[in-house]
Write a protein that holds these residues in place. Structure first.
Motif, PDB file in Angstrom:
ATOM      1  N   LYS A 108      28.092  41.202  40.370  1.00 51.01           N
ATOM      2  CA  LYS A 108      27.443  40.086  41.063  1.00 51.01           C
ATOM      3  C   LYS A 108      28.221  38.790  40.845  1.00 51.01           C
ATOM      4  CE  LYS A 108      22.772  42.036  40.745  1.00 51.01           C
ATOM      5  NZ  LYS A 108      21.446  41.892  40.094  1.00 51.01           N
ATOM      6  N   GLY A 109      28.658  38.569  39.599  1.00 52.99           N
ATOM      7  CA  GLY A 109      29.441  37.377  39.304  1.00 52.99           C
ATOM      8  C   GLY A 109      30.769  37.383  40.020  1.00 52.99           C
TER       9      GLY A 109
ATOM     10  N   VAL B 125      31.896  45.121  45.430  1.00 48.52           N
ATOM     11  CA  VAL B 125      32.217  46.159  44.451  1.00 48.52           C
ATOM     12  C   VAL B 125      31.197  47.287  44.584  1.00 48.52           C
ATOM     13  CG1 VAL B 125      32.492  46.730  42.011  1.00 48.52           C
ATOM     14  CG2 VAL B 125      33.227  44.480  42.860  1.00 48.52           C
ATOM     15  N   LYS B 126      31.696  48.503  44.820  1.00 45.59           N
ATOM     16  CA  LYS B 126      30.843  49.680  44.909  1.00 45.59           C
ATOM     17  C   LYS B 126      31.043  50.506  43.643  1.00 45.59           C
ATOM     18  CE  LYS B 126      29.943  53.854  47.629  1.00 45.59           C
ATOM     19  NZ  LYS B 126      30.382  54.685  48.779  1.00 45.59           N
TER      20      LYS B 126
ATOM     21  N   TYR C 286      39.023  40.359  36.542  1.00 53.35           N
ATOM     22  CA  TYR C 286      37.702  39.839  36.205  1.00 53.35           C
ATOM     23  C   TYR C 286      37.058  40.662  35.085  1.00 53.35           C
ATOM     24  CZ  TYR C 286      33.064  37.818  36.889  1.00 53.35           C
ATOM     25  OH  TYR C 286      31.868  37.159  36.701  1.00 53.35           O
ATOM     26  N   LEU C 287      37.191  41.987  35.152  1.00 58.31           N
ATOM     27  CA  LEU C 287      36.633  42.861  34.118  1.00 58.31           C
ATOM     28  C   LEU C 287      37.200  42.543  32.738  1.00 58.31           C
ATOM     29  CD1 LEU C 287      36.728  46.296  35.995  1.00 58.31           C
ATOM     30  CD2 LEU C 287      34.664  45.109  35.232  1.00 58.31           C
TER      31      LEU C 287
ATOM     32  N   LYS D 182      34.465  36.087  31.009  1.00 60.33           N
ATOM     33  CA  LYS D 182      33.270  35.966  31.849  1.00 60.33           C
ATOM     34  C   LYS D 182      32.502  37.282  31.876  1.00 60.33           C
ATOM     35  CE  LYS D 182      34.963  32.434  35.083  1.00 60.33           C
ATOM     36  NZ  LYS D 182      35.301  32.162  36.511  1.00 60.33           N
ATOM     37  N   CYS D 183      33.204  38.338  32.237  1.00 62.13           N
ATOM     38  CA  CYS D 183      32.556  39.648  32.327  1.00 62.13           C
ATOM     39  C   CYS D 183      32.250  40.207  30.940  1.00 62.13           C
ATOM     40  CB  CYS D 183      33.438  40.618  33.113  1.00 62.13           C
ATOM     41  SG  CYS D 183      32.779  42.294  33.218  1.00 62.13           S
ATOM     42  N   GLN D 184      33.181  40.054  30.011  1.00 62.56           N
ATOM     43  CA  GLN D 184      33.001  40.690  28.707  1.00 62.56           C
ATOM     44  C   GLN D 184      31.871  40.057  27.905  1.00 62.56           C
ATOM     45  OE1 GLN D 184      36.324  42.198  26.637  1.00 62.56           O
ATOM     46  NE2 GLN D 184      37.173  43.058  28.512  1.00 62.56           N
TER      47      GLN D 184
END
Length: 446
Positions: free
Chosen positions: A52-53, A63-64, A348-349, A353-355
């Motif tokens: 979502k971010g 993203v699927k 991004y992963l 931010k994601c972590q």
């Protein structure tokens, strides 16, 4: 992963030629979609949150996410490389990395400019191929510790401090073996360190079984082998010779599986990956302690009627404790249909931010220090002390950390070592691994 037959060789050839014959693109992929596969259902909500971010920052991309169980995941992933239906991005495991590198199905990630200093020590270097290119962006990490049933350890008179001060050696097992014996109880109520103990009729084993360990022994014999000073191969990465014929290793293995002969370690038949893993043995009261990984923290603490604690792995002959420090990564497939979108998603992963988002779910330890801090805080909020897992990463004076062995022909090594280690668990001397080791090294020399 099986030893190669003619059919398997054909499959491997098909995979090695995937860039030439599988141009169909990722399943369900388009110029606006990035397909992403992972196997852990517990982590799915965290990565849906990350997606979502990401989509807010990249409104032109969706993203699927597809989540599959562990066994199905690797089977379908391998098949997708052949069929040309592979995802754009997938969660990669260092245990599988050598195989995928051999098959040349991964896209180099050098353009991401990953700085190893942005992640926990050693994680970034795990994903460097023999060609010097990077094939994975650090995702998370885990270590191994000793889970224990507090009710059983207290009944045996073993305090938390005592469990955290255990030491072992391959001659008599040290205080670790004494503790395991003390926690073992036969059907007559006699403990393993008491006269008349019946090793053939055990009610509670001191140590749960996690299987024979195959060629890595992550949650079985590896903490002992490493704390005795042994290494899997002749090099830290991309070794050319395995060392299962080493005298130190075989001495450790004979001692470790000898615990089963004494009745202290649950027999191999007590273990099945899906139906009766180590955590289920603790939860059912059939075992008092279990060596297991950080990814299982929430599972142990979520078991009904189980008051679980954790302790460090025991001190070995080197004077240090040891634990495997495994790290997952996100990899891009070589034939990803939406490669630009895949690069943005992986970047991004791998970001704070994601972590940090993943860390706040308290399921795993993300690869960045800030992500790890978020996870520790989340566990603390749940009332869970994770020191036994986190301290080995920072306390290099008292702990040794090591990784899965990374070599070519990883599938062949697995196929040979799995039955060989099961034979040793069943009573064969570890010296019989000499022949298996010769076979493995012959394959590596090709």
């Amino acid at each position: 992963m099986r030893i190669r037959t003619a059919a398997a060789l054909t499959c491997a050839l098909a995979l090695s030629l995937v860039t030439g014959c599988a141009q169909g693109g990722s399943a369900g992929s388009s110029a606006h979609t990035v397909t992403y596969w992972l196997w852990d259902a517990n982590q799915l909500p965290a990565y849906q949150d990350c997606a979502k971010g990401f989509e807010r920052e990249n409104p032109e991309l969706d993203v699927k996410i597809t989540q599959l169980g562990w066994a199905d995941y690797w089977t379908k992933l391998t098949a997708s490389f052949i069929a040309g239906t592979q995802p754009d991005v997938f969660t990669d495991h260092i245990q599988k990395f050598g195989q995928f590198a051999d098959l040349q199905v991964l896209e180099p990630l050098d353009e991401l400019g990953i700085d190893p200093g942005d992640y926990q020590p050693g994680l970034a270097d795990n994903w460097l191929g023999r060609d010097g290119h990077r094939y994975g962006a650090p995702k998370d990490w885990d270590t191994v510790a000793l889970f224990h049933n507090r009710k059983m350890t207290e009944a045996a008179g073993l305090s938390t401090d005592e469990l955290n001060s255990l030491a072992w050696n391959p001659e008599d097992g040290g205080t670790f073996e004494k503790a395991v014996a003390r926690l073992t109880v036969d059907v007559h109520g006699r403990r393993g360190d008491e006269p008349g103990f019946d090793k053939n009729n055990v009610e509670v084993y001191g140590l749960a079984t996690g299987g024979a360990g195959d060629g890595d022994g992550q949650t079985t014999w590896s903490p002992f082998a490493a704390s005795a000073g042994w290494n899997y191969t002749d090099k830290k990465r991309w070794g050319t010779r395995y060392r299962y014929d080493d005298e130190t290793f075989q001495k450790v293995i004979d001692w470790y599986f000898g615990l089963a002969e004494k009745g202290y370690l649950a027999p191999l038949e007590n273990y099945t990956d899906g139906a009766n893993p180590a955590n289920a043995q603790l939860a059912s009261g059939r075992a008092a302690m279990a060596l297991d990984g950080a990814w299982m923290i929430s599972t142990y603490h979520g078991s009904e009627n189980l008051d679980v604690g954790t302790a460090f792995t025991p001190v070995g002959p080197t004077g240090k404790r040891a634990t495997m420090m495994n790290g997952l990564a996100d990899s891009i497939t070589k034939n990803a249909r939406n490669k630009p979108g895949a690069v943005k998603w992986v970047e991004y992963l791998a970001s704070d931010k994601c972590q940090r988002i993943v860390g706040r779910y308290g399921i795993v330890f993300p690869a960045t220090p800030k992500g790890t801090e978020a996870a520790v805080a989340a566990y603390r909020k749940k009332g869970i002390d994770v020191t036994a897992f986190t301290r080995p990463v920072v306390d290099r004076e008292h702990f040794t950390t090591f990784s899965f062995p990374v070599t070519t022909y990883a599938a062949d090594v697995f196929a040979l070592m799995r039955p060989a280690m099961q034979d040793v668990y069943g009573g064969a001397p570890a010296s019989e691994l000499d022949r298996t080791n010769d076979q493995i090294n012959l394959i590596l020399s090709q």
